[in-house]
Design a protein around this motif. Structure first.
Motif, PDB file in Angstrom:
ATOM      1  N   TYR A  33      26.637 -32.463  42.309  1.00  0.00           N
ATOM      2  CA  TYR A  33      25.512 -32.582  41.388  1.00  0.00           C
ATOM      3  C   TYR A  33      25.859 -32.084  40.000  1.00  0.00           C
ATOM      4  N   LEU A  34      25.054 -32.559  39.059  1.00  0.00           N
ATOM      5  CA  LEU A  34      25.071 -32.099  37.685  1.00  0.00           C
ATOM      6  C   LEU A  34      23.775 -31.341  37.474  1.00  0.00           C
ATOM      7  N   GLU A  35      23.892 -30.093  37.067  1.00  0.00           N
ATOM      8  CA  GLU A  35      22.713 -29.278  36.803  1.00  0.00           C
ATOM      9  C   GLU A  35      22.346 -29.448  35.336  1.00  0.00           C
ATOM     10  N   LEU A  36      21.099 -29.808  35.073  1.00  0.00           N
ATOM     11  CA  LEU A  36      20.660 -30.132  33.723  1.00  0.00           C
ATOM     12  C   LEU A  36      19.720 -29.070  33.170  1.00  0.00           C
ATOM     13  N   ASP A  37      19.780 -28.867  31.860  1.00  0.00           N
ATOM     14  CA  ASP A  37      18.777 -28.029  31.214  1.00  0.00           C
ATOM     15  C   ASP A  37      17.536 -28.886  30.957  1.00  0.00           C
ATOM     16  N   ALA A  38      16.482 -28.287  30.414  1.00  0.00           N
ATOM     17  CA  ALA A  38      15.206 -28.988  30.255  1.00  0.00           C
ATOM     18  C   ALA A  38      15.320 -30.256  29.397  1.00  0.00           C
ATOM     19  N   PRO A  39      15.985 -30.229  28.221  1.00  0.00           N
ATOM     20  CA  PRO A  39      16.054 -31.469  27.425  1.00  0.00           C
ATOM     21  C   PRO A  39      16.800 -32.608  28.143  1.00  0.00           C
ATOM     22  N   ALA A  40      17.910 -32.289  28.785  1.00  0.00           N
ATOM     23  CA  ALA A  40      18.659 -33.325  29.502  1.00  0.00           C
ATOM     24  C   ALA A  40      17.843 -33.841  30.692  1.00  0.00           C
ATOM     25  N   ALA A  41      17.153 -32.927  31.390  1.00  0.00           N
ATOM     26  CA  ALA A  41      16.319 -33.336  32.524  1.00  0.00           C
ATOM     27  C   ALA A  41      15.194 -34.258  32.063  1.00  0.00           C
ATOM     28  N   GLU A  42      14.597 -33.944  30.940  1.00  0.00           N
ATOM     29  CA  GLU A  42      13.527 -34.800  30.399  1.00  0.00           C
ATOM     30  C   GLU A  42      14.065 -36.188  30.066  1.00  0.00           C
ATOM     31  N   HIS A  88      22.620 -42.248  44.191  1.00  0.00           N
ATOM     32  CA  HIS A  88      22.208 -41.136  43.337  1.00  0.00           C
ATOM     33  C   HIS A  88      20.816 -40.656  43.742  1.00  0.00           C
ATOM     34  N   HIS A  89      20.548 -39.419  43.354  1.00  0.00           N
ATOM     35  CA  HIS A  89      19.262 -38.804  43.670  1.00  0.00           C
ATOM     36  C   HIS A  89      18.931 -37.821  42.554  1.00  0.00           C
ATOM     37  N   TRP A  90      17.736 -37.917  42.022  1.00  0.00           N
ATOM     38  CA  TRP A  90      17.282 -36.991  40.986  1.00  0.00           C
ATOM     39  C   TRP A  90      16.260 -36.047  41.600  1.00  0.00           C
ATOM     40  N   ASP A  91      16.524 -34.746  41.487  1.00  0.00           N
ATOM     41  CA  ASP A  91      15.602 -33.723  41.980  1.00  0.00           C
ATOM     42  C   ASP A  91      15.051 -32.967  40.779  1.00  0.00           C
ATOM     43  N   PRO A  92      13.887 -33.366  40.274  1.00  0.00           N
ATOM     44  CA  PRO A  92      13.349 -32.723  39.082  1.00  0.00           C
ATOM     45  C   PRO A  92      13.001 -31.245  39.288  1.00  0.00           C
ATOM     46  N   ALA A  93      12.681 -30.858  40.518  1.00  0.00           N
ATOM     47  CA  ALA A  93      12.318 -29.458  40.775  1.00  0.00           C
ATOM     48  C   ALA A  93      13.496 -28.514  40.523  1.00  0.00           C
ATOM     49  N   THR A  94      14.695 -28.925  40.911  1.00  0.00           N
ATOM     50  CA  THR A  94      15.885 -28.078  40.704  1.00  0.00           C
ATOM     51  C   THR A  94      16.692 -28.516  39.483  1.00  0.00           C
ATOM     52  N   ARG A  95      16.284 -29.633  38.870  1.00  0.00           N
ATOM     53  CA  ARG A  95      16.996 -30.252  37.735  1.00  0.00           C
ATOM     54  C   ARG A  95      18.449 -30.554  38.105  1.00  0.00           C
ATOM     55  N   ARG A  96      18.618 -31.093  39.313  1.00  0.00           N
ATOM     56  CA  ARG A  96      19.941 -31.492  39.784  1.00  0.00           C
ATOM     57  C   ARG A  96      19.998 -33.006  39.941  1.00  0.00           C
ATOM     58  N   ALA A  97      21.013 -33.589  39.310  1.00  0.00           N
ATOM     59  CA  ALA A  97      21.282 -35.013  39.430  1.00  0.00           C
ATOM     60  C   ALA A  97      22.441 -35.163  40.409  1.00  0.00           C
ATOM     61  N   TRP A  98      22.133 -35.686  41.581  1.00  0.00           N
ATOM     62  CA  TRP A  98      23.107 -35.775  42.668  1.00  0.00           C
ATOM     63  C   TRP A  98      23.782 -37.144  42.708  1.00  0.00           C
ATOM     64  N   LEU A 126      27.907 -39.062  33.861  1.00  0.00           N
ATOM     65  CA  LEU A 126      26.497 -38.722  33.681  1.00  0.00           C
ATOM     66  C   LEU A 126      26.338 -37.687  32.572  1.00  0.00           C
ATOM     67  N   TYR A 127      27.203 -36.672  32.563  1.00  0.00           N
ATOM     68  CA  TYR A 127      27.204 -35.675  31.488  1.00  0.00           C
ATOM     69  C   TYR A 127      27.382 -36.375  30.144  1.00  0.00           C
ATOM     70  N   ASP A 128      28.375 -37.264  30.073  1.00  0.00           N
ATOM     71  CA  ASP A 128      28.653 -37.976  28.821  1.00  0.00           C
ATOM     72  C   ASP A 128      27.447 -38.783  28.358  1.00  0.00           C
ATOM     73  N   MET A 129      26.751 -39.388  29.286  1.00  0.00           N
ATOM     74  CA  MET A 129      25.592 -40.201  28.937  1.00  0.00           C
ATOM     75  C   MET A 129      24.426 -39.366  28.407  1.00  0.00           C
ATOM     76  N   HIS A 135      23.917 -30.341  25.497  1.00  0.00           N
ATOM     77  CA  HIS A 135      25.151 -29.956  26.183  1.00  0.00           C
ATOM     78  C   HIS A 135      24.882 -28.894  27.250  1.00  0.00           C
ATOM     79  N   GLY A 136      23.628 -28.596  27.524  1.00  0.00           N
ATOM     80  CA  GLY A 136      23.258 -27.562  28.483  1.00  0.00           C
ATOM     81  C   GLY A 136      23.280 -28.067  29.913  1.00  0.00           C
ATOM     82  N   MET A 137      24.450 -28.513  30.347  1.00  0.00           N
ATOM     83  CA  MET A 137      24.598 -29.035  31.701  1.00  0.00           C
ATOM     84  C   MET A 137      25.823 -28.391  32.341  1.00  0.00           C
TER      85      MET A 137
END
Length: 166
Positions: A33-42, A88-98, A126-129, A135-137
Motif C-alpha cells: 500500500y501507499l499511505e497518503l496524507d489528507a491532500p493526496a487522499a482527497e 486495487h483497493h482504496w481505504d479512505p479510513a486508513t488513507r491506504r491505497a492498496w 501511484l505516488y508519481d500520479m 509529497h506527504g505519502m
C-alpha cells in the motif's frame, strides 16, 4: 538453517543454476500500500489530480514492473510471464491505497520477485500520479501473500489488515 543460494562457496554473488529443476506451474501474489496524507487522499477520492486517473496508470505500471523484474534485480532470471492480474483497493479510513499483483508462468524458478516488483512499481507510479497534489505519502510495506509451485509447493502468508486473503 537454510543457506543463501545466490552466493558461491567464496561468498560472491552468483545467479542460481536452475537447469536441473523441473518446469512447473508457478504463481505468486503480492500486495502493498501507499499511505497518503489528507491532500493526496482527497485527490484520490475525487478520482485523481492534475495528471489524470491514477489507478489506471498505476495498474499499467505494475504490469511493467512485473515484466522488467530481471532488469531491476540483478540475479533474477528472466521469465516468460503468462499472466498478470492487478487489483486495487482504496481505504479512505486508513488513507491506504492498496495494490495486489498476481503473476503466473511455467518455469524452473519462482515468480515471487515479479509479483513484489509489480506491486512496488505500481505504488511508485501511484505516488508519481499524486505528487502534484502532495509529497506527504509513504510507500510500503509490500509483502508476498501466496506462492505456488516449486520445491516448497504452496505457501500462504496471511497479512492482518490486507483487504485480500492469501
Amino acid at each position: 538453517m537454510a543457506e543463501l543460494t545466490h552466493l558461491d562457496p567464496e561468498g560472491r554473488p552468483q545467479m542460481v543454476d536452475v537447469s536441473a529443476k523441473a518446469v512447473t506451474r508457478r504463481m505468486a501474489v503480492a500486495a502493498g500500500y501507499l499511505e497518503l496524507d489528507a491532500p493526496a487522499a482527497e485527490a484520490l477520492s475525487r478520482g485523481g489530480g492534475p495528471k489524470g486517473d491514477p489507478w489506471s496508470v498505476a495498474r499499467i505500471g505494475a504490469v511493467g514492473g512485473v515484466k522488467r523484474t530481471s532488469d531491476l534485480i540483478p540475479l533474477a532470471h528472466p521469465l516468460a510471464i503468462e499472466a498478470v492480474e492487478v487489483a486495487h483497493h482504496w481505504d479512505p479510513a486508513t488513507r491506504r491505497a492498496w495494490l495486489r499483483v498476481s503473476v503466473s508462468c511455467e518455469g524452473r524458478t519462482g515468480i515471487e520477485m515479479e509479483a513484489l516488483a509489480g506491486v512496488t512499481v505500481g505504488l511508485l507510479v501511484l505516488y508519481d500520479m499524486l505528487k502534484a497534489v502532495s509529497h506527504g505519502m509513504a510507500v510500503g510495506p509490500a509483502r508476498l501473500l501466496r506462492k505456488e509451485g516449486g520445491r516448497r509447493g504452496t505457501v500462504t502468508l496471511p497479512w492482518e489488515g490486507c483487504p485480500w486473503a492469501p
